[in-house]
Design a protein around this motif. Sequence first.
Motif: not given
Length: 204
Positions: A147, A160, A181, A183, A191, A194, A204
Motif C-alpha cells: 500500500r 496490513i 506500506e 507513507v 495507520f 503491520i 513501513r
Amino acid sequence: HTEINTTVGVVLGVKDFGAIGDGVIDDTVAIQNAINAMTAGDTLHFPEGSYKTNGVITVSTSNIGIHFDNWKFLVGDSGSFGTTTNSATGPMGFLFKQADNLKITGASSLVGQGTVGSSRLAGMVFDTCDYANVNATFYYENMAAGRFVMWCDYSKFGDILAYRMKGTQTFGGGGTAGTAEVVLGCLRSNFGKISSKENYKPVR
C-alpha cells in the motif's frame, strides 16, 4: 458477512456490471465500469470470489464507499499503468486518486501474479485522498509494495498483512523494493498495525 451502511445513494454489486470472480476470466473492465457508475453516496459491494485483473483500476469519485466481502484479487503487472498526481507512473492494482471522504470496509487479499523479485507492482495507491476511512484489513503478497499512501490528510488506514514483498521500484529507478506500506507527506493521519514476512525493505 459484514453489514454495509450507507446513508444516501445506493449499493451497487460489482457482478451486476459483468464481473465473474472465478479467478480465470479477466474482470478488470467490469470492475472499472462499476466504479465509473458510482456517484456521491453510493457503495460498491464485492461479494466473495477471486477477481482476476491486469491493469490499474482507478477510483476518482469522492464521498463513496467500497465493501470487500473477503474477496481475493489476482493482479497482473503487465497491464496499463496508473499515473499519480505528481505524474509518476507504474503498475498498480487500485489507484484512489483525489477521492476524498472514502469509506472502505471488509477484508480482502491482493496477490501479485508477476515474477517474484522483479515485479514493480503496488497493490493499492491512495493519492491525495483526504478524510479517508479505510477500515478494512488487507493482505498483500508478491509485490514491490502493498500500500502506498501519499498526501492523504486527516485519514485513517487499517491493518496490513503482507508476505513475500520482493520486487523493484514501482515508479522506476530499477532499485530493489519490497515493503508492506509506503507513507509520504500525510498530515494527521493514522495507520494500523503491520504483520509482514520476507521483505526486501522495512515494513513501513
